[in-house]
Design an enzyme around this catalytic site. Structure first.
Site, PDB file in Angstrom:
ATOM      1  CD1 TRP A 118      -1.956  -2.022   1.696  1.00  0.00           C
ATOM      2  CD2 TRP A 118      -3.000  -1.095   0.201  1.00  0.00           C
ATOM      3  NE1 TRP A 118      -3.409  -3.328   1.622  1.00  0.00           N
ATOM      4  CE2 TRP A 118      -3.539  -3.193   0.031  1.00  0.00           C
ATOM      5  CE3 TRP A 118      -3.202  -0.667  -1.540  1.00  0.00           C
ATOM      6  CZ2 TRP A 118      -4.902  -3.160  -0.621  1.00  0.00           C
ATOM      7  CZ3 TRP A 118      -4.346  -1.546  -2.404  1.00  0.00           C
ATOM      8  CH2 TRP A 118      -4.625  -2.910  -2.008  1.00  0.00           C
ATOM      9  CG  ASP A 142      -3.633   3.990   4.032  1.00  0.00           C
ATOM     10  OD1 ASP A 142      -4.030   3.870   4.845  1.00  0.00           O
ATOM     11  OD2 ASP A 142      -2.756   3.299   2.827  1.00  0.00           O
ATOM     12  CE  LYS A 154      -8.391  -2.652   5.159  1.00  0.00           C
ATOM     13  NZ  LYS A 154      -8.334  -2.942   4.027  1.00  0.00           N
TER      14      LYS A 154
HETATM   15  N1  PMP Z   1      -4.538   1.102   2.189  1.00  0.00           N
HETATM   16  C1  PMP Z   1      -4.621   0.443   3.063  1.00  0.00           C
HETATM   17  C2  PMP Z   1      -3.188   0.316   4.155  1.00  0.00           C
HETATM   18  C3  PMP Z   1      -4.910  -0.884   2.968  1.00  0.00           C
HETATM   19  O1  PMP Z   1      -5.764  -2.107   3.484  1.00  0.00           O
HETATM   20  C4  PMP Z   1      -5.716  -1.088   1.446  1.00  0.00           C
HETATM   21  C5  PMP Z   1      -6.727  -1.487   1.010  1.00  0.00           C
HETATM   22  N2  PMP Z   1      -7.179  -3.185   1.902  1.00  0.00           N
HETATM   23  C6  PMP Z   1      -6.331  -0.085   0.910  1.00  0.00           C
HETATM   24  C7  PMP Z   1      -5.268   1.143   1.125  1.00  0.00           C
HETATM   25  C8  PMP Z   1      -6.626   0.393  -0.464  1.00  0.00           C
HETATM   26  O2  PMP Z   1      -7.898   0.988  -0.419  1.00  0.00           O
HETATM   27  P1  PMP Z   1      -8.861   0.810  -1.112  1.00  0.00           P
HETATM   28  O3  PMP Z   1      -9.999  -0.924  -1.773  1.00  0.00           O
HETATM   29  O4  PMP Z   1      -9.860   2.026   0.072  1.00  0.00           O
HETATM   30  O5  PMP Z   1      -8.380   1.774  -2.335  1.00  0.00           O
END
Ligand code: PMP
Length: 359
Positions: A101, A168, A192
């Site tokens: 991520w 994030d 989450k």
């Molecule tokens: N950052 C983290 C820490 C995540 O766990 C996730 C998705 N599991 C994301 C970003 C991406 O999020 P999204 O699918 O809402 O774009």
């Protein structure tokens, strides 16, 4: 069969929230209209939006000069919006790379300007949080991922820096107390600890905006969304409504302080079993273990088929680890009851004692 839901996201939500949400889809506020067929500008929905915003502010103790937004595009769009709104034309930003991520966020920032990698745990497949990192003092902002959903690692405190801090918090927001004053920008996909997929929570210090010198496309401009109270375009009404219910549930559970105690206890119990049980070993570095996503592997991989079968037969859902780590990941978000953690621990103990052979 009762299911125990360890899914990494979308994930378990409180039963009473799902019940209330399903009723509101048919008949919202006893008005014989569905929540998802009324105008987002009608009073009943504007009330929902305001209540959701109020709960976020209250639960995280957010100061007045911060705006709270419910946007779309997931945390993935925030990877782009953060640099668009905060990286000056000739400036540079820094990122701590703790996994997939972070890497995706880095990729977007690189498209816009100079992006420094300040700390990186890729040498050990991201099983730890980089420590003692040297952070330049002249960054437009420093970005990090507080909880690494895939690897089960988590920052135990925010990095010390004089730069604007961007985080994030997709997979640990509302799980433990935070000091919002330390951050310029926080973002998190809802799916989450906050609600169903479809909206992204953004918490931003108003004072850091409007300084980049670049033209920001309308939908990517935080100021536009702030000025329109997250209603510049049609917001994801269902996701915001269910988030509001979930935050209400959290408040009634005792708020973030109380859930932090519960979460830490759940994590401690499972890590103790992983360390004790001769068939399993933890993935993440001990000091950096996440209280949300517990990653572990079998000591002997040839037992995998049997353990998987045991889990399936006993109602365990979503325990499979991410493909880049393998093994198992027990995601233990706010709504996961302690009884599910106990249940998984008992299953691991039965597996060790080979009692499962009797099933
Ligand atoms: N950052 C983290 C820490 C995540 O766990 C996730 C998705 N599991 C994301 C970003 C991406 O999020 P999204 O699918 O809402 O774009």
């Amino acid at each position: 069969m009762k299911k125990h839901n360890f899914s990494a996201g979308p994930c378990i939500l409180p039963k009473e929230v799902l019940q209330q949400a399903s009723e509101s889809v048919i008949n919202f506020n006893n008005d014989n209209l569905s929540l998802i067929e009324i105008s987002h500008r009608s009073k009943p929905f504007v009330d929902v939006m305001e209540k959701a915003r109020g709960l976020v502010r209250e639960l995280l103790n957010i100061p007045k000069n911060y705006s709270i937004l419910f946007l779309q595009g997931g945390a993935s769009l925030e990877f782009l919006m953060a640099p668009y709104n905060l990286l000056t034309i000739n400036g540079k930003c820094g990122y701590i790379n703790t996994g997939v991520w972070s890497e995706k966020a880095i990729k977007e920032a690189k498209n816009l300007g100079e992006t420094l990698i300040i700390g990186d745990s890729s040498d050990k497949n991201f099983n730890y949080i980089p420590k003692n990192i040297n952070i330049p003092t002249d960054l437009d902002y420093l970005h990090y991922t507080s909880n690494n959903t895939i690897y089960g690692t988590q920052f135990k405190s925010s990095p010390e820096t004089n730069n604007i801090l961007v985080c994030d918090m997709s997979s640990d927001i509302f799980s433990q107390k935070i000091d919002v004053n330390k951050f310029g920008l926080i973002y998190a996909g809802a799916q989450k600890n906050m609600g169903p997929a479809g909206t992204t929570l953004v918490i931003i210090n108003n004072d850091i905006l409007g300084k980049t010198g670049r033209n920001i496309p309308t939908m990517l401009d935080y100021s536009v969304h702030i000025n329109k109270d997250s209603m510049f375009n049609t917001p994801p009404v269902f996701s915001i409504y269910v988030s509001m219910l979930t935050l209400e549930w959290l408040k009634n559970t005792g708020g973030v302080e109380e859930i932090e105690k519960i979460n830490k206890n759940k994590a401690k119990m499972l890590y103790e079993e992983i360390d004790r049980n001769s068939l399993f070993k933890g993935f993440a570095n001990d000091d950096d273990r996440s209280i949300m996503n517990v990653t572990f592997n079998l000591v002997e991989n040839n037992l995998q088929e049997q353990f998987d079968l045991l889990c399936t037969k006993n109602g365990i859902n979503g325990l499979k680890g991410h493909r880049s780590v393998g093994g198992y990941r027990a995601s233990m978000y706010n709504a996961l009851p302690i009884s599910s953690v106990n249940y998984l621990i008992e299953l691991m103990q039965k597996f060790e004692k080979k009692i499962w052979l009797k099933y």
